[in-house]
Design an enzyme around this catalytic site. Structure first.
Site, PDB file in Angstrom:
ATOM      1  N   LEU A  39      53.787  29.031  41.050  1.00  0.00           N
ATOM      2  CA  LEU A  39      55.327  28.932  41.393  1.00  0.00           C
ATOM      3  C   LEU A  39      56.069  28.640  39.920  1.00  0.00           C
ATOM      4  O   LEU A  39      55.722  27.624  39.199  1.00  0.00           O
ATOM      5  CB  LEU A  39      55.596  27.893  42.395  1.00  0.00           C
ATOM      6  CG  LEU A  39      57.150  27.810  42.610  1.00  0.00           C
ATOM      7  CD1 LEU A  39      57.455  27.631  44.138  1.00  0.00           C
ATOM      8  CD2 LEU A  39      57.737  26.682  42.049  1.00  0.00           C
ATOM      9  N   ASN A  41      59.920  27.616  38.459  1.00  0.00           N
ATOM     10  CA  ASN A  41      61.371  27.774  38.783  1.00  0.00           C
ATOM     11  C   ASN A  41      62.221  27.266  37.570  1.00  0.00           C
ATOM     12  O   ASN A  41      61.986  28.057  36.443  1.00  0.00           O
ATOM     13  CB  ASN A  41      61.533  26.582  39.700  1.00  0.00           C
ATOM     14  CG  ASN A  41      61.160  25.162  39.600  1.00  0.00           C
ATOM     15  OD1 ASN A  41      60.043  24.948  39.314  1.00  0.00           O
ATOM     16  ND2 ASN A  41      61.980  24.288  39.745  1.00  0.00           N
ATOM     17  N   ASP A  42      63.033  26.173  37.301  1.00  0.00           N
ATOM     18  CA  ASP A  42      63.987  26.186  36.180  1.00  0.00           C
ATOM     19  C   ASP A  42      63.450  26.588  34.882  1.00  0.00           C
ATOM     20  O   ASP A  42      62.432  26.153  34.095  1.00  0.00           O
ATOM     21  CB  ASP A  42      64.482  24.761  36.177  1.00  0.00           C
ATOM     22  CG  ASP A  42      65.103  24.117  37.306  1.00  0.00           C
ATOM     23  OD1 ASP A  42      65.010  24.973  38.392  1.00  0.00           O
ATOM     24  OD2 ASP A  42      65.403  23.075  37.410  1.00  0.00           O
ATOM     25  N   ARG A 160      68.427  13.622  36.034  1.00  0.00           N
ATOM     26  CA  ARG A 160      67.637  14.370  35.305  1.00  0.00           C
ATOM     27  C   ARG A 160      68.201  15.584  34.353  1.00  0.00           C
ATOM     28  O   ARG A 160      69.454  15.611  34.659  1.00  0.00           O
ATOM     29  CB  ARG A 160      66.750  15.025  36.511  1.00  0.00           C
ATOM     30  CG  ARG A 160      67.555  15.620  37.629  1.00  0.00           C
ATOM     31  CD  ARG A 160      66.505  15.916  38.674  1.00  0.00           C
ATOM     32  NE  ARG A 160      66.909  16.572  40.056  1.00  0.00           N
ATOM     33  CZ  ARG A 160      67.489  15.784  40.850  1.00  0.00           C
ATOM     34  NH1 ARG A 160      67.115  14.696  40.801  1.00  0.00           N
ATOM     35  NH2 ARG A 160      68.099  16.547  42.114  1.00  0.00           N
TER      36      ARG A 160
END
Length: 482
Positions: A39, A41-42, A160
């Site tokens: 996976l 993501n960002d 964060r």
């Protein structure tokens, strides 16, 4: 063998062990950044450094679900051809054992510095958060330096995604935050050396100003100068849908204003969404050697039904958007495909389409990946409709001045839509990959992004209108580079 080396070996073994499975997926994209397995993501640490673009990314290599994230790493000289580099960061230390979360990159004294969030959870799920530093001389191998900033008392542990830049002989850092009152905020810090930081306060949100009641958490902030303005991009969570706005689970957008670096104050206008489609989150920008501001985003949104994507059967999930050049026109941010993407073009054709209360199947181009440009769109009355590969539609209603993107849900097959108001439609730029569509309306005035999964034997584009309309088109097949 130390823990970092063990984890890197596990990751490399996972890539090799699943290579054949991943490459058999018919929805594997041709020109979008994807994970080699697992996976993605960002986007993280996006930077032009020593003649190359570096793009790091949040990565769970061992499954198509979330968990203790790594930093994967791609490099490129042209924004088209990307090399997958050695694993950059692994969750192997006490301060990041539950994930090397998002962050940014900056050149300092000729070395590449990564600033990221270390995530730590105890057995009860209580969270601790640390802003951490890692340094590299060659841009490939990184040495962790550990935490450089602890959590200020004003915020919860949802703190964060540090983004760092240099301005007026100082370094500044914005961090996505949640206040103790559960308000989304952007916190600002300053430093002279990237290791000693001063909290300068909140520059957006936090229960004050135009964003005072704008969600419970701001993620992935990015503050930069563009065309005489200072733009703050961030991804707020907890915004309720309002007619055509904010219809995704979480949003991504921007405010435009002025950053006073001397007094550490940012004054800004109202929030605008960056993308009106289904799948766009956590955008990050960099400035390149030509002075362009380039944006790349994650082509998804958190907390979706991720295991319903058909790619999970083939051991991978998610991708990035194409790189986009930013500008400000008439007080709003515009996105246009990076000019380098023209190098993907092949098999050019063009034509002119006239419709009169009819629908036609147009063989714009053979193949499953293409760029389609519609110009001089003239719709005096009624509605124009484009059906893409039987599984997505683009519509413009002249009567209501509304542009719509539709798709069949990959979860249950129902029709879902995203919309925005337009004064007028005059052009469309459409990038289609095997399982993604990115649409740029009126030279980037609006953009719509989504994943979609067309039927294997349906690669037809159908155009139709309820009244008379016409447009000219140019179309190219696009090369496979992944």
């Amino acid at each position: 063998m130390d823990l970092d080396k063990q984890l890197k070996k596990r990751v490399n073994d996972e890539i090799k062990g699943n290579k054949n499975k991943v490459e058999k997926d018919p929805f594997r994209l041709h020109y979008h950044i994807m994970p080699p397995v697992g996976l993605l993501n960002d986007p993280n640490g996006f930077i032009w450094w020593k003649g190359q673009y570096h793009l790091f990314y949040q990565w769970m290599p061992f499954k198509t679900g979330h968990g203790a994230k790594f930093w994967g790493h791609y490099s490129s000289t042209d924004l088209i051809h990307w090399k997958h580099e050695e694993l950059a960061l692994a969750p192997s230390d006490w301060y990041d054992k539950n994930g090397c979360y998002s962050g940014s990159a900056i050149d300092f004294e000729g070395k590449l510095h990564l600033l990221y969030t270390g995530n730590v959870k105890d057995e009860s799920g209580n969270r601790e958060t640390y802003q951490c530093l890692a340094v590299s001389e060659n841009g490939i191998n990184f040495e962790k330096k550990g935490p450089i900033l602890n959590l200020p008392s004003q915020y919860t542990a949802h703190f964060r995604d540090p983004k760092v830049w240099e301005q007026d002989d100082k370094y500044f850092m914005v961090i996505g935050a949640q206040t103790k009152e559960l308000k989304g905020a952007v916190a600002l810090f300053s430093s002279n050396n990237l290791t000693d930081w001063t909290h300068e306060g909140m520059i957006a949100g936090g229960g004050e100003g135009k964003l005072k009641n704008f969600g419970y958490m701001f993620e992935c902030p990015d503050l930069f100068h563009l065309n005489g303005h200072d733009v703050l991009i961030f991804s707020p969570q907890g915004i309720e849908a309002c007619e055509m706005k904010y219809n995704n689970v979480y949003q991504s957008g921007y405010v435009i204003g002025k950053f006073d670096s001397k007094n550490c104050v940012y004054t800004h206008g109202d929030f605008e969404e960056l993308d009106r489609g289904f799948d766009f989150y956590a955008p990050q920008t960099t400035i390149d050697n030509d002075g362009r501001r380039i944006l790349i985003a994650w082509m998804s949104v958190p907390d979706q039904n991720e295991q319903d994507h058909p790619t999970t059967e083939y051991k991978w999930l998610h991708n990035m958007t194409i790189p986009r050049e930013l500008s400000i026109v008439e007080g709003r941010v515009r996105q246009k495909p990076a000019i380098e993407l023209k190098e993907l073009r092949q098999n050019f054709s063009e034509g002119y389409v006239k419709l009169d209360k009819e629908s036609k199947a147009i063989n714009f181009s053979e193949g499953e990946t293409l760029e389609l440009q519609l110009d001089d769109v003239d719709i005096p009355n009624g509605m124009l409709e484009l059906t893409l590969y039987g599984n997505a539609r683009l519509l413009y209603s002249n009567e209501h001045s509304v542009f719509t993107m539709e798709r069949k849900s990959y979860v249950d097959g129902t029709i879902e839509k995203r919309q925005c108001k337009l004064d007028k439609l005059h052009s469309l730029t459409i990038f289609i990959d095997t399982s993604s569509i990115e649409v740029f309306v009126n030279d980037g005035e609006e953009s719509f992004t989504m994943r979609f999964y067309p039927y294997k034997n349906d690669k037809v584009i159908q155009v139709g209108s309820t009244e008379k309309c016409q447009f000219k088109y140019q179309v190219w097949n696009l090369k496979k580079v992944f």
